[in-house]
Design a protein around this motif. Sequence first.
Motif, mmCIF file in Angstrom:
data_model
loop_
_atom_site.group_PDB
_atom_site.id
_atom_site.type_symbol
_atom_site.label_atom_id
_atom_site.label_comp_id
_atom_site.label_asym_id
_atom_site.label_seq_id
_atom_site.Cartn_x
_atom_site.Cartn_y
_atom_site.Cartn_z
ATOM 1 N N SER A 55 0.828 -1.200 0.000
ATOM 2 C CA SER A 55 0.000 0.000 0.000
ATOM 3 C C SER A 55 0.864 1.253 0.000
ATOM 4 N N LYS A 56 0.224 2.355 -0.300
ATOM 5 C CA LYS A 56 0.917 3.644 -0.310
ATOM 6 C C LYS A 56 1.486 3.970 1.076
ATOM 7 N N THR A 57 0.897 3.415 2.131
ATOM 8 C CA THR A 57 1.373 3.642 3.497
ATOM 9 C C THR A 57 2.580 2.780 3.847
ATOM 10 N N GLY A 58 2.981 1.891 2.931
ATOM 11 C CA GLY A 58 4.153 1.049 3.165
ATOM 12 C C GLY A 58 3.833 -0.299 3.764
ATOM 13 N N GLU A 59 2.567 -0.602 4.003
ATOM 14 C CA GLU A 59 2.201 -1.908 4.538
ATOM 15 C C GLU A 59 2.215 -2.949 3.421
ATOM 16 N N LEU A 60 2.593 -4.154 3.787
ATOM 17 C CA LEU A 60 2.661 -5.263 2.853
ATOM 18 C C LEU A 60 1.678 -6.323 3.302
ATOM 19 N N GLY A 61 0.836 -6.772 2.400
ATOM 20 C CA GLY A 61 -0.116 -7.831 2.703
ATOM 21 C C GLY A 61 0.010 -8.957 1.698
ATOM 22 N N PHE A 62 -0.560 -10.093 2.042
ATOM 23 C CA PHE A 62 -0.594 -11.242 1.149
ATOM 24 C C PHE A 62 -1.960 -11.262 0.506
ATOM 25 N N ILE A 63 -1.999 -11.465 -0.801
ATOM 26 C CA ILE A 63 -3.265 -11.480 -1.511
ATOM 27 C C ILE A 63 -3.392 -12.776 -2.300
ATOM 28 N N THR A 64 -4.603 -13.279 -2.331
ATOM 29 C CA THR A 64 -4.901 -14.445 -3.148
ATOM 30 C C THR A 64 -6.270 -14.249 -3.784
ATOM 31 N N ASN A 112 -3.453 -9.302 6.222
ATOM 32 C CA ASN A 112 -2.630 -8.166 6.594
ATOM 33 C C ASN A 112 -2.205 -8.308 8.052
ATOM 34 N N TRP A 113 -0.917 -8.226 8.275
ATOM 35 C CA TRP A 113 -0.384 -8.316 9.622
ATOM 36 C C TRP A 113 0.168 -6.974 10.101
ATOM 37 N N GLY A 114 -0.092 -5.910 9.377
ATOM 38 C CA GLY A 114 0.331 -4.575 9.772
ATOM 39 C C GLY A 114 1.748 -4.250 9.341
ATOM 40 N N ALA A 115 2.054 -2.972 9.403
ATOM 41 C CA ALA A 115 3.359 -2.475 8.954
ATOM 42 C C ALA A 115 4.510 -3.079 9.751
ATOM 43 N N ALA A 116 4.273 -3.397 11.010
ATOM 44 C CA ALA A 116 5.333 -3.940 11.861
ATOM 45 C C ALA A 116 5.851 -5.288 11.361
ATOM 46 N N HIS A 117 5.057 -5.997 10.575
ATOM 47 C CA HIS A 117 5.452 -7.329 10.102
ATOM 48 C C HIS A 117 5.716 -7.379 8.604
ATOM 49 N N SER A 118 5.688 -6.249 7.934
ATOM 50 C CA SER A 118 5.895 -6.218 6.483
ATOM 51 C C SER A 118 7.243 -6.792 6.076
ATOM 52 N N ASP A 119 8.308 -6.406 6.770
ATOM 53 C CA ASP A 119 9.644 -6.925 6.425
ATOM 54 C C ASP A 119 9.736 -8.430 6.618
ATOM 55 N N GLU A 120 9.132 -8.943 7.693
ATOM 56 C CA GLU A 120 9.161 -10.385 7.952
ATOM 57 C C GLU A 120 8.400 -11.156 6.872
ATOM 58 N N LEU A 121 7.264 -10.609 6.454
ATOM 59 C CA LEU A 121 6.493 -11.259 5.387
ATOM 60 C C LEU A 121 7.294 -11.273 4.087
#
Length: 165
Positions: A55-64, A112-121
């Motif tokens: 997302s534009k906010t820098g959060e990373l999510g998994f999509i299927t 979505n696990w939030g911005a705090a977990h984006s790098d780990e994902l």
Amino acid sequence: MVKTVFTLALAASALALAAPAGAKMIDNWDVATNAKSCTMVSTFADDVTVGLIWSKTGELGFITTLPRPNGVRGRATAPVQLTFDGDSPMTQWEDDRAAVVSGPDNDALIANWGAAHSDELARAVKAASHVKLRVGGKDVGTYDLSGSPAAYRALSHCGEQLAAK
């Protein structure tokens, strides 16, 4: 985990995954952007698409995206479980309230696990060769993540450009 506005803001993006406009193909992954997000997705023979959405906010999510019938149609949320193989500290990921976005041909789920977990994902996806996907307690399949490091580099670049706007 607490849901954020991230998931809802990406709902329209999820529906466009079947044919992302202007996508670049990188090692079997389509990397695309719109005004709110960047995606890297790969679609498999069973019409299941897996990938990441930034997302534009820098959060990373998994999509299927899943073809119908899939048991999630008409639901607001559904449990998604991911198991990555490979050398990553976090190989098990669960989101009991992944957002369901219904489209004309398929249903998308955004975990979505939030911005705090984006790098780990991101590390889990890049380190793994496969991901096992379960939705609503049912096995969907195991999907090849070959080429994901190169696609993730393009996704990161896209995300940096998106954030700068």
